[in-house]
Structures are given as C-alpha cells and as structure tokens.
Design an enzyme around this catalytic site. Structure first.
Site, mmCIF file in Angstrom:
data_model
loop_
_atom_site.group_PDB
_atom_site.id
_atom_site.type_symbol
_atom_site.label_atom_id
_atom_site.label_comp_id
_atom_site.label_asym_id
_atom_site.label_seq_id
_atom_site.Cartn_x
_atom_site.Cartn_y
_atom_site.Cartn_z
ATOM 1 N N ASN A 37 0.846 -1.467 -0.205
ATOM 2 C CA ASN A 37 -0.003 -0.070 -0.039
ATOM 3 C C ASN A 37 1.066 1.283 -0.179
ATOM 4 O O ASN A 37 2.073 1.140 0.481
ATOM 5 C CB ASN A 37 -1.148 -0.014 1.398
ATOM 6 C CG ASN A 37 -2.033 -1.053 1.153
ATOM 7 O OD1 ASN A 37 -2.695 -1.297 0.168
ATOM 8 N ND2 ASN A 37 -2.087 -1.736 2.082
ATOM 9 N N GLY A 57 5.873 6.469 -0.327
ATOM 10 C CA GLY A 57 7.299 6.232 -0.729
ATOM 11 C C GLY A 57 8.351 5.414 0.154
ATOM 12 O O GLY A 57 9.508 5.268 0.118
ATOM 13 N N ARG A 58 7.440 4.921 1.135
ATOM 14 C CA ARG A 58 8.099 4.100 2.432
ATOM 15 C C ARG A 58 8.966 5.213 3.125
ATOM 16 O O ARG A 58 9.784 4.837 4.173
ATOM 17 C CB ARG A 58 8.963 3.223 2.053
ATOM 18 C CG ARG A 58 8.176 1.683 1.467
ATOM 19 C CD ARG A 58 6.954 1.439 2.377
ATOM 20 N NE ARG A 58 6.308 0.117 1.970
ATOM 21 C CZ ARG A 58 5.238 0.246 1.439
ATOM 22 N NH1 ARG A 58 4.716 1.316 0.995
ATOM 23 N NH2 ARG A 58 4.523 -1.022 1.329
ATOM 24 N N LEU A 59 8.764 6.407 3.026
ATOM 25 C CA LEU A 59 9.360 7.424 3.925
ATOM 26 C C LEU A 59 8.559 7.960 5.132
ATOM 27 O O LEU A 59 8.161 8.927 5.433
ATOM 28 C CB LEU A 59 9.782 8.571 2.850
ATOM 29 C CG LEU A 59 10.649 8.453 1.702
ATOM 30 C CD1 LEU A 59 10.994 9.709 1.081
ATOM 31 C CD2 LEU A 59 12.248 8.128 2.164
#
Length: 210
Positions: free
Chosen positions: A7, A187-189
């Site tokens: 996700n 963005g997984r940040l």
C-alpha cells in the site's frame, strides 16, 4: 504473490512542531481517532514478553490508561503471567491499518491493586466472569468438552448469585519508558517519532529514520 502486496500510505503525517510533550496525550488522541473511524478492535494490542531470552507474543485488549500506565487483565497463572513474574519488562504494539498508524511501547509491568481488578471484573459480562473461573488458562485440555463441562458446572453453582473474582485473575499496569509513533507516508518514507523517559521522569522525543 506476496511480494506484490503493498500500500502507498498517504493519509496523515507527524510534524515535530505539533507534538505534545507527553506521548500519552498523543496516544490518547490517536486511540480516539481509531475508535471514531470504527477501526476493528481499536484497543487490541500485542503484548510481547521475554522469559529465559525467548520472546513470546499474543494479542490482548487495552482496558484503561491511568496515570500514564496501560492496563490489561488476565489469568496470573497463564503463560504470560508466569513470564511476567520472571521478567516484568514487556513490549506493546498497536496497529491501526485504516489510519496507517502503529504505536510501539516498551515498559515495566506490575499488578494493579486487587480492588481495581475486582471493580473491573464486576463490569464484565456474566459469561466472561464464568469463563475466568472455568479456564485454567494455558493448561492442557483433554478435549473441548472438558472445558464446556466445567463451565456448565460453574453456571449451575453460581445460578442467581454474584460471581466473585478469582484470586488468580487480575490486572497488570505497564509503566512505559519508551513510546514510538509510526505514521505511514508515501514512498516508504514513513514518520517515526520516538519518545523516551529520562531518570527524572521527563519525556523527550526524536525523529528516527524509517
């Protein structure tokens, strides 16, 4: 394929300028939002113990936050109860996927006073009260019928009577010394804010790399 399940989190963010000094205030706000958004089992939390260096984890329900401590109830003779008697340190984990949020807690447990345990026990449904007596939690059962027969015997025994709290059943309070708030971001940040309590009992926080 499992590798293709993902996700892109983008609902919320954590900004240092808006963070409270006390992490319990932020946790309380997040929990209320989870309840408002009808997250399934918003009070469910993983309780991880570590006896003899071997981690063990299970999900229980948070029942109260009092004086900054997290409360849950269980059978003191259960596996977790025996483990906590050996090592009182625990890790808690809350996950609210609908809000893309996670909270991790490290703390030290102690039993709540018996009066508080009895007060909560008296609010439980009668079936749950009987279950606390019927179940020798974590012990081996010969079959399902053995448990149901014990329950039926207790149901008849206490028919028309108030069910007392078992001496082996009660609450634990977790006094936290570290609480981390995780907010999913694109963005997984992700945002990770970790609060730590110092020797004077004061909280400070820092941002962690995702």
């Amino acid at each position: 394929m499992l590798r293709e399940i993902r996700n892109n989190y983008q609902k919320h963010k954590l900004e240092e300028a808006k963070l409270p000094e006390d992490p319990i205030a932020l946790f309380d706000y997040w929990l209320k939002e989870a309840i408002k958004e009808k997250v399934q089992e918003p009070t469910a939390m993983v309780v991880a113990t570590a006896a003899d260096g071997i981690p063990d984890a299970r999900i229980v329900l948070l029942k109260e936050i009092s004086d900054g401590n997290f409360h849950f109830y269980t059978n003191y003779h259960s596996t977790k109860g025996r483990q906590l008697a050996t090592n009182p340190h625990v890790a808690l984990n809350f996950f609210w996927p609908e809000l893309e949020r996670q909270v991790r807690v490290k703390g030290t447990t102690s039993k709540v006073n018996d009066a508080l345990s009895e007060e909560y026990f008296n609010t439980r449904p009668r079936e749950s009260q009987l279950g606390a007596w019927a179940s020798a939690q974590s012990e081996t059962l010969t079959n399902r019928q053995q448990l149901e027969q014990k329950y039926e015997e207790l149901e008849k025994h206490y028919e028309g009577e108030v069910i007392p709290k078992p001496a082996h059943w009660g609450g634990y309070q977790v006094e936290p010394f570290e609480i981390e708030f995780w907010q999913g971001r694109p963005g997984r940040l992700h945002d990770r804010i970790q609060y730590q309590k110092n020797a004077q009992g004061q909280w400070t926080f820092r941002r962690l790399s995702p």
